[in-house]
Motif scaffolding. Structure first.
Motif, PDB file in Angstrom:
ATOM      1  N   GLU A   1      38.009 -48.921  63.791  1.00 41.02           N
ATOM      2  CA  GLU A   1      39.362 -48.663  63.303  1.00 41.02           C
ATOM      3  C   GLU A   1      40.079 -47.648  64.189  1.00 41.02           C
TER       4      GLU A   1
ATOM      5  N   GLN B   1      38.725 -56.843  63.219  1.00 44.21           N
ATOM      6  CA  GLN B   1      38.974 -57.738  62.100  1.00 44.21           C
ATOM      7  C   GLN B   1      37.719 -58.533  61.750  1.00 44.21           C
TER       8      GLN B   1
ATOM      9  N   GLU C   1      35.737 -58.040  58.141  1.00 45.81           N
ATOM     10  CA  GLU C   1      35.533 -59.126  57.189  1.00 45.81           C
ATOM     11  C   GLU C   1      34.061 -59.272  56.791  1.00 45.81           C
TER      12      GLU C   1
ATOM     13  N   LYS D   1      41.154 -49.498  67.220  1.00 42.52           N
ATOM     14  CA  LYS D   1      42.307 -50.358  66.915  1.00 42.52           C
ATOM     15  C   LYS D   1      43.595 -49.534  66.856  1.00 42.52           C
TER      16      LYS D   1
ATOM     17  N   ARG E   1      41.356 -55.432  68.472  1.00 41.79           N
ATOM     18  CA  ARG E   1      41.819 -55.740  67.118  1.00 41.79           C
ATOM     19  C   ARG E   1      41.066 -56.938  66.544  1.00 41.79           C
ATOM     20  N   ASP E   2      40.784 -57.935  67.398  1.00 40.59           N
ATOM     21  CA  ASP E   2      40.023 -59.106  66.931  1.00 40.59           C
ATOM     22  C   ASP E   2      38.607 -58.707  66.523  1.00 40.59           C
TER      23      ASP E   2
END
Length: 313
Positions: free
Chosen positions: A241, A260, A264, A244, A256-257
């Protein structure tokens, strides 16, 4: 123009000074390629080498001013004059321009030539402290060129030399891009070094503390997945984080990918603990510094980040 291929380093040792230099294993003579002006036209900057400068310092200032004004030809001519007069910043700027295609046609061989001059002329006993940032950047840039080589040129891949340059820049200059690249080499076992995830994590952690977003992301991913290191899912997610937040540039979309994807996969407990760690870090006034916007200074992760598709840099 003579370009020195990557080769074993020669260390000249005397009581007064030691210099890092590449042995000349071979050389090639290159005709200057036409420079690409901002308006799309081409011309040969070598024909415009200034005759009216009184010293290289003046040429350096003029070259920077010309570049800001959008006059690429005049800038290259002035900076070339300054570089030939021994101005380190002129060499670095020319290397950057040719590597990035900034106001000139991209030419990695010329970029390598100028960066390599800085490496060759670096005197560790009498360093030019005013230009250490540019010199450090040049060490890393030459390291990347040595790791990959330059197609259709005499600059051959030399991973061992790349490792030496990254190691030097990482330890002596504390360069976070070098630290990231060194960690990367330990991850894949390149340049004659044994694959060592623990050593990689240590270097990533050093660079991450300096605000280097790619290092923060890769460190976070390794901690989250427990890839060769003990699982620390919440702490890994926290670093992802932070990375990011510090990588708004489109070039860093892979960060960022990656965040994410791991977010998840995280449990609610992982997310809550990571958020608490992130808030505590923010309150500790540890800002994330931007990565220097200089080409050829750090590598995109190889092999699918140890299990995922390799993100584009």
């Amino acid at each position: 123009m003579r370009v020195v291929p990557c080769a074993e380093v020669l260390v000249e040792k005397t009581p007064l000074r030691r210099r890092f230099a590449f042995a000349v294993i071979g050389s090639m003579t290159l005709g200057l390629a036409p420079a690409l002006a901002f308006d799309g036209t081409t011309s040969n900057p070598s024909e415009r080498i200034p005759k009216n400068f009184t010293n290289p310092q003046q040429a350096l200032r003029a070259g920077v001013d010309d570049l800001k004004a959008g006059d690429a030809d005049a800038s290259v001519a002035a900076l070339t004059y300054a570089a030939e007069g021994g101005q380190d910043l002129a060499r670095w700027k020319l290397g950057q321009m040719y590597a990035d295609g900034q106001g000139v046609q991209r030419n990695d061989v010329k970029a390598y030539h100028y960066f390599n001059e800085l490496v060759e002329d670096y005197d560790e006993d009498q360093p030019d402290r005013r230009n250490l940032s540019a010199i450090s950047n040049a060490f890393v840039a030459v390291g990347v060129y040595c790791l990959t080589g330059i197609a259709n040129s005499d600059v051959r891949p030399d991973p061992r030399r790349a490792h030496e340059l990254f190691q030097y820049a990482a330890t002596i200059f504390g360069d976070p891009n070098a630290q990231y690249n060194l960690a990367h080499m330990y991850l894949v076992g390149a340049g004659g070094v044994a694959k060592d995830n623990i050593a990689a994590v240590r270097w990533l952690a050093v660079a991450a503390q300096k605000g280097h977003a790619p290092s923060q992301a890769l460190l976070g991913h390794m901690l989250f997945t427990g890839d060769g290191v003990p699982h620390q899912r919440a702490r890994g997610l926290m670093w992802l984080e932070v990375a990011k937040d510090g990588a708004p540039d489109s070039k860093e979309a892979w960060i960022r990918d990656l965040y994410q994807r791991d977010f998840e996969l995280a449990s609610d407990d992982d997310r809550q603990t990571a958020a608490a760690l992130h808030d505590a870090r923010a309150k500790g006034s540890q800002p994330t510094a931007p990565v220097r916007d200089v080409v050829k200074t750090f590598l995109k992760p190889l092999g699918p980040l140890v299990g995922s598709a390799a993100p584009a840099q």
